[in-house]
Write a protein that holds these residues in place. Structure first.
Motif, mmCIF file in Angstrom:
data_model
loop_
_atom_site.group_PDB
_atom_site.id
_atom_site.type_symbol
_atom_site.label_atom_id
_atom_site.label_comp_id
_atom_site.label_asym_id
_atom_site.label_seq_id
_atom_site.Cartn_x
_atom_site.Cartn_y
_atom_site.Cartn_z
ATOM 1 N N TYR A 48 -28.481 93.994 -38.219
ATOM 2 C CA TYR A 48 -27.634 93.200 -37.357
ATOM 3 C C TYR A 48 -26.840 94.039 -36.719
ATOM 4 N N ILE A 52 -26.164 94.304 -32.601
ATOM 5 C CA ILE A 52 -25.046 94.383 -31.982
ATOM 6 C C ILE A 52 -24.592 95.603 -31.173
ATOM 7 N N VAL B 55 -27.830 89.614 -28.694
ATOM 8 C CA VAL B 55 -26.501 89.183 -28.740
ATOM 9 C C VAL B 55 -26.413 87.685 -28.569
#
Lengths: 232, 232, 232, 232, 232, 232
Positions: A48, A52, B55
């Motif tokens: 994650y 990002i 995203v």
């Protein structure tokens, strides 16, 4: 020659420290600029965080491109957004994990990796397969400390790293050790001296590979997969 | 049961069309919600597009999580942000590329992939290795048309796809064909009928795999690599 | 929809117990018929047992075909006669080992297998390579008890299985565990609850995969390798 | 020394012809007995045929064991029931596919296989992976004729085989050719003479490997996987 | 038939002892000539020793060729200069490592190697990959004694070898053991008797493989890679 | 910094030309010394030539070591005696094949190799596997001209090379091309300009990698496999 060191996380101490390491190994004629995104994740410790961080990395690549830098380093051991960055950039882009693997495999038949948290081991393993170093890596070890502890509790982290590197040297049947986090860059010299075995820091490795490509006049191929992103 | 179909690009026709396909193969008791990010890329045709789309994918996963969906499909053939999504989600997450590979390998010893642009072949190839299907895939073919042509010039795209699938059937020594783009979902039935060989659409495959996991009471493991992202 | 569960050994308790497990996870609209050969081996614990069981499996496939079942499960962890069954059958055929591997790889980056006797480990290893899951499986463990002890001395077997699964969870760096014998199917729920990690039972997995293929309208390819056996 | 050649199919001409080939290459002190099952399939051209033939093969292994033969050859290119036979037998058991691969890899860096029907190519491919010769085999070719045509229409089959071997020699970048069917054994000499490149017949190779093991005093290991089948 | 056993090092005891072993397993009609270079290294324990030994090996191959030997054995476990020797020779050339791997894989699903010094393990590992036996070898073990200790301190070396083989048998999940040094040849019988598991000596294996190829009328292919060295 | 370029063959023009190429890409502070053995083979076009050249290479390594050079390049595309040289040397040693593979894989997802004679393709293939680049190389092509023609009939060789590189660019789905012979070094610039795709020359690549290792303070590991050769 101008090299942009991109720290994909927002921890400025790490940006600074990796920039210093880079400058130390760079040629006198190489100018280092180390940058990090204004927004994003404080440290990268999983898929994650990596996903990002990609947006920031790519914006910084674009920014470096406008400044006509001659090479970009993605200074996080998961090499986040590396393929994407190569599509965008004019200059070569190198991730610190791949850089470390390449350099380690030139001086030893096998190496071990020592990284931070256990959950990041799968990321290193995936990269080994992607790049073709799976038969060169004997073991992926971790010190079970979060990335930021490398900055915030440096002595403790150093001790943990030293112990794990010592174990790697004794137990893994290897000839070199790869440090599995950009935040460990500034520890490479001390550990090398204590263990007397090549310890590979990816930031340094990436800088030298970029200088090498530059000297050869080679940049990312725009023929094929790494062509600029398609306009819609 | 409620399944969220995430189209990682912003093309609403594709979001709609994949949602329809999903509903068609879903159980009567399965509710399909197809969504796409409000911002991002119009189509995903390379590593950069993938990285940027991540995203949006992760925000939609979060949103689906708040709505307590029972499964998420990442409906782009590169399976962008799949590992990251699994860290974030409570419910299982499945990419349409992996879904198609799994299903194809249950009905044939080998399959070929037919995708859109040549530059996306490397993405499919990387996924085959990541997932372990590299010995099951005979060939990765492309129709050399951009993703959006599947919506904007459907007849032409269909003909190109049909021709390439026919070639795959005749030349590759395979038993099944995997469609290498979510935008091809609505063509799967017609091509199946014309070629008389299993044609695998990843959207359908992902929906059925999610229904299967749900029926088994299995969800993404939170023990190990896919634990929730670390707080800093 | 009608699914035939083929227990390749002659142990009726196991046939019955696997049928029950299958019914439990199946859709309300799915009818389960569990069968076993009248002659053959009482349990399958090696290559010889597997080879002998193949004849019975194939006869039952033929029988299921005459009854127009919509899918066949070969409910022994070695997936005996799977490729042969696919040549014979009209409907899809799934082995419980492959089914478990597929499902486990959707919810964890790595899994371990816990099987019965040490001598069956090589069979599981061969299947991992055949199917492409060799990089997903961290360890093949065994409880060193014969298959029939799962029926005849259930409490002891359960304890042994629980201990080995616990070890797998703690030591193997995995996110899920695959049960390596059809006879363990009825223990999956208890172990799941005790260990709080996805435990995959192949019988359940195979049933759900067949339901999924059925919902997609996909069956075994008759183009190529899985064509009906040649007449001489 | 006494070697049992097991033809897994019921075609007596083939049993006879392979026995003759075996005798021709065997030592003067080696006695060859070629046998085939009384029931089974007339030729083996797929997974189903293989699975069905296994029972006969294993019965003949048992029979040979009672006669105290010193080695068994499974004389079908799919090596059916090989692992099972090793569990049962006292003496070594060798399949003709593995035998040919081993011998070919001692005299050339790469070889191609020329087999009968296209549908059997997947069987050869699986064996290459199982045994570890996948990087040694450049190509699997076929003459698209059924196995029995090798007996019934020998001239035509010989021409087809010769043409395909010639193509392999010219196009595949190889140093040797493996004949992919026991029924081709008696053609090996003629083709060798015409093409002037090592042509490997598996029956001959298996006989010589058995003589070799015998001379070393080595037989199938009964420690581990190949232990005698468990009593229930 | 005449077989030349080439000991690549200059230790005459080893040359003699390997010659004896070879004669012991050879057919009565096979004449063994064991030779070693007049100059070179006393033992081969690394890449440098191997590279240096190559010249002597190739001279002896030439010499054997003039004597019209029917086969050459390169009797050092690293198979030094094997590919080069095949280019030069008329008759087949076999290395003792490859020979041992081939024979071991015919009688067990997995084997372990027990070699001399730890630093030679990488050589064995490279050969396993080169030849395709990497999935068949469970473990490469060493006794941590130099090669010459096998001659000079035979009892001690024998004990160390026995202990390590016992460990391999108990811990590695294997069915056979490969002795990883030509100097261990004369210990194979004693260890076999004590451990009751197939122990494979490469010298014996190579002799029998050469006899086998000779019986088949097969020699090194001169079509392609192993053609005679180019004249400049 | 002082780098020794070792041409393993005795062709002085090639030694000279590679030395010039090396100096051209080297840093101003790097001194290049190009050497070749006084005896040996005029060109290296197979395994025999390689094995023979090893002695000269190792003597030159020893000589360079006495002169305290900071790095050695083995400037023949088969990287002959590379592992042996690393045992002997104090400074790092790099082969031009590995150097080219490493650099190519930093700027393209796939590359093709264009080498001289077809018989050397197997050498390149073995190196790709040894180093882990087998999935990065799309094709090994050759111009079917002997090594010395690169010096003696330069125009013809250049045309042949250009044509084959053009084919690689058009047909192989690659982003970069590796020149498969040290004798092609001086053609790299012209071909690059004509084809507008990264063309990698191994001599240049090796020089830059050595400069990079030097800048990092890293040399060949003496812990483990690359320790100095054992005294007997």
């Amino acid at each position: 020659m101008k090299i942009q060191i991109i720290n994909p996380n927002t921890c400025l101490e790490m940006t600074h420290s990796m920039g210093q390491m880079a400058q130390k190994v760079a040629l006198p004629t190489t100018q280092i600029e180390s940058v990090s995104p204004s927004e994003g994740v404080a440290s990268i410790e999983g898929h994650y965080d990596e996903a990002i961080s990609a947006v920031g990395v790519l914006q910084l690549i674009q920014q470096g491109k406008l400044q006509h830098v001659d090479g970009h380093v993605i200074a996080c051991f998961g090499d986040p957004a590396l393929d994407a960055a190569r599509e965008v950039a004019d200059a070569p882009v190198i991730g610190i994990a791949e850089a470390a693997f390449h350099m380690a495999s030139l001086v030893a038949t096998k190496f071990s990796i020592v990284t931070t948290l256990a959950r990041t081991k799968i990321i290193a393993e995936h990269l080994l397969y992607r790049y073709g170093f799976e038969r060169r890596c004997a073991q992926i070890r971790c010190i079970d400390l979060p990335v930021l502890s490398l900055e915030q509790d440096r002595d403790n982290a150093y001790q943990a790293l030293l112990v794990e590197c010592e174990l790697a040297k004794r137990q893994d049947g290897i000839g070199a050790i790869v440090l599995g986090c950009g935040g460990m860059s500034d520890m490479v010299q001390d550990i090398s001296q204590q263990l007397n075995i090549p310890i590979i820091d990816g930031v340094s490795a990436a800088v030298k590979l970029l200088e090498g490509l530059h000297g050869m006049g080679i940049t990312t191929s725009k023929w094929g997969d790494y062509a600029y992103p398609n306009l819609k």
